[in-house]
Write an enzyme that holds these catalytic residues in place. Structure first.
Site, PDB file in Angstrom:
ATOM      1  CG  ASP A   1      42.617  35.366  44.687  1.00 52.79           C
ATOM      2  OD1 ASP A   1      43.210  35.534  43.609  1.00 52.79           O
ATOM      3  OD2 ASP A   1      43.047  35.787  45.773  1.00 52.79           O
TER       4      ASP A   1
ATOM      5  CG  ASP B   1      47.239  34.788  41.757  1.00 57.65           C
ATOM      6  OD1 ASP B   1      47.701  35.945  41.630  1.00 57.65           O
ATOM      7  OD2 ASP B   1      46.275  34.524  42.492  1.00 57.65           O
TER       8      ASP B   1
END
EC number: 3.4.23.36
Length: 170
Positions: A123, A141
């Site tokens: 991330d 995402d």
């Protein structure tokens, strides 16, 4: 639907899913290998940073302690779910639903590849407003959330497929 129409539709859905997968994996590789060497926080605006985070858990890092040692199992399950979602996309009667599901499948497959390759999902997007931070996320995402939102909106506001029998028998 003729075979050539089905084949073209399958190709479009595969291109969408593969596009999400490739874009997300490329972005993660650039961030991990080049931008974040050494790892640091890069402040781009008053509300947007680049950070490097590895999420061994599921959404928002939940169950990360439990899942840290089971990345391969979780990645495998996630890959099976992504494949199943793609199959549902291929058999969906509505184009918008098929598109939404292929976005979701591409994002899930990319995060699954991270788990299988790195043991955790990379991330790097950090959004913050007034001192409050949203958990770091990635482009996969974004595709998953967008796919879910489009699919939900389609279910709530879209027209239903017709059950009328066609005259020409197709």
């Amino acid at each position: 639907m003729s075979i050539s129409v089905k084949f073209r539709r399958a190709c479009v859905l595969a291109i969408v899913a593969l596009g999400v997968f490739v874009f997300d994996q490329a972005a993660k590789a650039v961030v991990v290998e080049f931008i974040m060497q050494p790892p640091r926080k890069i402040e781009l605006t008053d509300f947007f940073n680049l950070v490097l985070s590895f999420n061994p858990g599921i959404s928002f890092g939940m169950l990360s302690g439990l899942l840290r040692d089971n990345a391969v199992a979780l990645g495998t399950v996630q890959a099976i779910v992504a494949l199943t979602i793609m199959i549902f996309a291929l058999y969906s009667h509505r184009r918008i639903d098929a598109l939404a599901l292929s976005m979701l499948a591409g994002g899930a497959a990319s995060n699954s590849a991270d788990r299988l390759h790195r043991g955790a999902v990379v991330d790097f997007i950090d959004i913050h407003i007034a001192g409050m931070h949203w958990p770091a996320f990635n482009f996969a995402d974004v595709a998953v959330v967008a796919g879910v939102m489009v699919f939900a909106a389609s279910g709530m506001f879209g027209s239903r497929p017709s059950n009328k029998t066609q005259v020409n028998g197709s």
